[in-house]
Motif scaffolding. Structure first.
Motif, mmCIF file in Angstrom:
data_model
loop_
_atom_site.group_PDB
_atom_site.id
_atom_site.type_symbol
_atom_site.label_atom_id
_atom_site.label_comp_id
_atom_site.label_asym_id
_atom_site.label_seq_id
_atom_site.Cartn_x
_atom_site.Cartn_y
_atom_site.Cartn_z
ATOM 1 N N LEU A 7 0.838 -1.194 0.000
ATOM 2 C CA LEU A 7 0.000 0.000 0.000
ATOM 3 C C LEU A 7 0.878 1.251 0.000
ATOM 4 N N HIS A 8 1.959 1.240 0.764
ATOM 5 C CA HIS A 8 2.869 2.387 0.828
ATOM 6 C C HIS A 8 3.466 2.689 -0.558
ATOM 7 N N ASP A 9 3.750 1.641 -1.337
ATOM 8 C CA ASP A 9 4.299 1.832 -2.682
ATOM 9 C C ASP A 9 3.310 2.585 -3.576
ATOM 10 N N THR A 10 2.042 2.261 -3.457
ATOM 11 C CA THR A 10 1.037 2.945 -4.279
ATOM 12 C C THR A 10 0.890 4.405 -3.847
ATOM 13 N N ARG A 11 1.029 4.654 -2.561
ATOM 14 C CA ARG A 11 0.943 6.026 -2.060
ATOM 15 C C ARG A 11 2.118 6.852 -2.574
ATOM 16 N N HIS A 12 3.309 6.253 -2.572
ATOM 17 C CA HIS A 12 4.492 6.947 -3.064
ATOM 18 C C HIS A 12 4.370 7.211 -4.571
ATOM 19 N N THR A 13 3.831 6.259 -5.307
ATOM 20 C CA THR A 13 3.609 6.446 -6.738
ATOM 21 C C THR A 13 2.646 7.602 -6.969
ATOM 22 N N CYS A 14 1.588 7.667 -6.186
ATOM 23 C CA CYS A 14 0.625 8.755 -6.290
ATOM 24 C C CYS A 14 1.312 10.098 -6.050
ATOM 25 N N GLY A 15 2.112 10.191 -5.005
ATOM 26 C CA GLY A 15 2.824 11.431 -4.694
ATOM 27 C C GLY A 15 3.781 11.836 -5.799
ATOM 28 N N SER A 16 4.480 10.871 -6.360
ATOM 29 C CA SER A 16 5.414 11.152 -7.453
ATOM 30 C C SER A 16 4.669 11.639 -8.691
#
Length: 77
Positions: free
Chosen positions: A20-29
């Motif tokens: 889930l954290h990976d998807t959040r980081h992708t969203c932020g990027s």
């Protein structure tokens, strides 16, 4: 193609699980790359402080940054 192996010819279990954290980081990027204002990105990502957003996502330049001059013009040297 078999269900237990995914695509034909691929190794079983060769891919990593997406956290889930990976998807959040992708969203932020993606937000940073699209030039979304940091305050808006902060709200979308649910960060409590703008400093958190600015520390984690300064590495993706927006189109505005790419078009900005990189230095001062030289004067008649």
């Amino acid at each position: 193609m078999t269900p237990e192996h995914g695509h034909a010819g691929s190794r079983p279990h060769a891919s990593k699980a997406i956290r889930l954290h990976d998807t959040r980081h992708t969203c932020g990027s993606l937000l940073a790359a699209l030039g979304v204002h940091p305050r808006i990105a902060m709200q979308i990502l649910r960060h409590s402080k703008i400093a958190v957003t600015m520390e984690i996502y300064p590495h993706v330049p927006s189109a505005r940054h790419e078009k900005a001059p990189t230095g001062y013009p030289r004067r008649g040297l």
